[in-house]
Design a protein around this motif. Sequence first.
Motif, mmCIF file in Angstrom:
data_model
loop_
_atom_site.group_PDB
_atom_site.id
_atom_site.type_symbol
_atom_site.label_atom_id
_atom_site.label_comp_id
_atom_site.label_asym_id
_atom_site.label_seq_id
_atom_site.Cartn_x
_atom_site.Cartn_y
_atom_site.Cartn_z
ATOM 1 N N UNK A 308 0.866 -1.182 0.000
ATOM 2 C CA UNK A 308 0.000 0.000 0.000
ATOM 3 C C UNK A 308 0.907 1.238 0.000
ATOM 4 N N UNK A 309 0.897 1.949 -1.134
ATOM 5 C CA UNK A 309 1.839 3.050 -1.323
ATOM 6 C C UNK A 309 1.074 4.370 -1.279
ATOM 7 N N UNK A 310 1.538 5.298 -0.452
ATOM 8 C CA UNK A 310 0.846 6.582 -0.363
ATOM 9 C C UNK A 310 1.799 7.711 -0.016
ATOM 10 N N UNK A 311 1.300 8.923 -0.178
ATOM 11 C CA UNK A 311 2.080 10.119 0.104
ATOM 12 C C UNK A 311 1.365 10.999 1.105
ATOM 13 N N UNK A 312 2.144 11.884 1.728
ATOM 14 C CA UNK A 312 1.565 12.984 2.498
ATOM 15 C C UNK A 312 1.835 14.255 1.712
ATOM 16 N N UNK A 313 1.292 15.367 2.184
ATOM 17 C CA UNK A 313 1.343 16.611 1.402
ATOM 18 C C UNK A 313 2.763 17.062 1.036
ATOM 19 N N UNK A 314 3.700 16.961 1.978
ATOM 20 C CA UNK A 314 5.060 17.440 1.716
ATOM 21 C C UNK A 314 6.082 16.381 2.140
ATOM 22 N N UNK A 316 8.553 16.940 3.947
ATOM 23 C CA UNK A 316 8.844 17.183 5.358
ATOM 24 C C UNK A 316 7.859 16.416 6.251
ATOM 25 N N UNK A 317 6.578 16.490 5.881
ATOM 26 C CA UNK A 317 5.552 15.782 6.652
ATOM 27 C C UNK A 317 5.777 14.258 6.566
ATOM 28 N N UNK A 318 6.216 13.804 5.414
ATOM 29 C CA UNK A 318 6.515 12.374 5.266
ATOM 30 C C UNK A 318 7.661 11.960 6.189
ATOM 31 N N UNK A 338 13.636 4.561 -4.852
ATOM 32 C CA UNK A 338 13.472 5.170 -6.174
ATOM 33 C C UNK A 338 12.313 6.167 -6.226
ATOM 34 N N UNK A 339 11.304 6.025 -5.370
ATOM 35 C CA UNK A 339 10.162 6.949 -5.443
ATOM 36 C C UNK A 339 9.804 7.615 -4.113
ATOM 37 N N UNK A 340 10.381 7.180 -3.024
ATOM 38 C CA UNK A 340 10.106 7.807 -1.729
ATOM 39 C C UNK A 340 8.687 7.557 -1.255
ATOM 40 N N UNK A 341 8.157 8.483 -0.463
ATOM 41 C CA UNK A 341 6.806 8.321 0.072
ATOM 42 C C UNK A 341 6.743 7.232 1.132
ATOM 43 N N UNK A 342 5.535 6.713 1.341
ATOM 44 C CA UNK A 342 5.311 5.699 2.371
ATOM 45 C C UNK A 342 4.849 4.409 1.681
ATOM 46 N N UNK A 343 5.327 3.290 2.179
ATOM 47 C CA UNK A 343 4.846 2.000 1.665
ATOM 48 C C UNK A 343 4.624 1.062 2.851
ATOM 49 N N UNK A 344 3.383 0.625 2.990
ATOM 50 C CA UNK A 344 3.074 -0.374 4.013
ATOM 51 C C UNK A 344 2.896 -1.705 3.303
ATOM 52 N N UNK A 345 3.800 -2.628 3.546
ATOM 53 C CA UNK A 345 3.695 -3.941 2.893
ATOM 54 C C UNK A 345 2.982 -4.904 3.834
ATOM 55 N N UNK A 346 1.940 -5.532 3.306
ATOM 56 C CA UNK A 346 1.045 -6.353 4.130
ATOM 57 C C UNK A 346 1.167 -7.812 3.741
#
Length: 370
Positions: A308-314, A316-318, A338-346
């Motif tokens: 489950x891959x998602x981002x926050x607004x900035x 910095x917030x991430x 390679x893409x940053x952000x958040x990834x929750x692997x389930x």
Amino acid sequence: MNKVTKHDLNKHNFSGGPGVLPETVLEQLKESIVAVPDVGLSILGINHRSDWFAVVVAELEENIQNLLGLPKDYHCLFLQGGATQQFSMVPMTLLKGKTQSAEYLQTGYWSNKVIAEARREGPVHVSWSGQAAGFTRLPKDEEIEFNPGAPYLHYVSNETVEGLQFHRIPGRDDVPRICDMSSDFLSAPRAFDKFSMIYAHAQKNIGPAGVTVVVVKDELLKDAPRDLPAFLDYRAQIDARSILNTPPVFSIYVVLLVTRWLRDSIGGLAAMADLNMKKASALYRAIDASDDFYCGRVVKEDRSTMNVVFNLKTKDLEHQFLASAQEAGFSGLNGHRSIGGIRASLYNGLQLSAVENLIDFMENFKKCHS
Ligand SMILES: *Cc1c(COP(=O)(O)O)cnc(C)c1O
């Protein structure tokens, strides 16, 4: 705030890979490091030519064939070199010297790697590419451009980095399908007999690094070249029953324990899929209900149940999110480099309660930061 103690880190391991394993499997492994029951030797010192290990390999082949519901004209191999070695072994076997191009779907980070390796061996046609759209969706059937004379179609069932997953089987039944299932193997039932070859390394969903499961239909190999190095020759590996040279005994044993867990504790792939769906839909629901505080990266219909891959607004917030999550006892939530952000692997071994704790954490984090 639902603070997760450090004690629970293993249960809250959302890493993209190597992934979390079932606790009962870890308990059995602890014992087997010292002495495998009935053998008396450490798993790290058991000979791969022993009768015991021959039984391990035979049971594992059988468990995988049963879990997948495959007919008898498939062989199961346990190889080294990771999924990456399969990126080359497939075209070395089926594409070298061919005039017709093989069809490849370009759906994300891992299929990019697959295609680059295939091009070293022979002609490749990209039947569909999601690159221009930033790999945020998968193709519809009618978008895939096919040469019906192609030696095979290759695709990646679950793009681990972007969080995209095929929820159907693309391609044509008259062109052999070959699939990299490294990050969703044994996560759900499928019509596996529609594939000529499936490969999956163990370290995302079914075990530790060191072994790659290859399931291959005998017919696919009938014209395979005879002059490949034995190690890279599927037929030589089949003849040797995966013991052409010293195999990763420990990793293979872990995968055996995971298949027993799937069969006996979970109750098969349909039951596993139900659980995986519960975990993923709870988390996606939380993301969708967050008023864009959390933003999914890909279109809804192609969302992965595994990553489950998602981002926050900035950015910095991430960073703040990842730091607070780490402090609260969640690990492995950072997106792929390679893409940053958040990834929750389930992955299979992660329990629903861990996802519920993550959702609580996300709701609290949102309250503190909106
Ligand atoms: C992680 C990953 C790979 C890379 O596998 P290695 O075993 O490190 O070679 C390949 N394909 C997919 C889909 C992956 O998620």
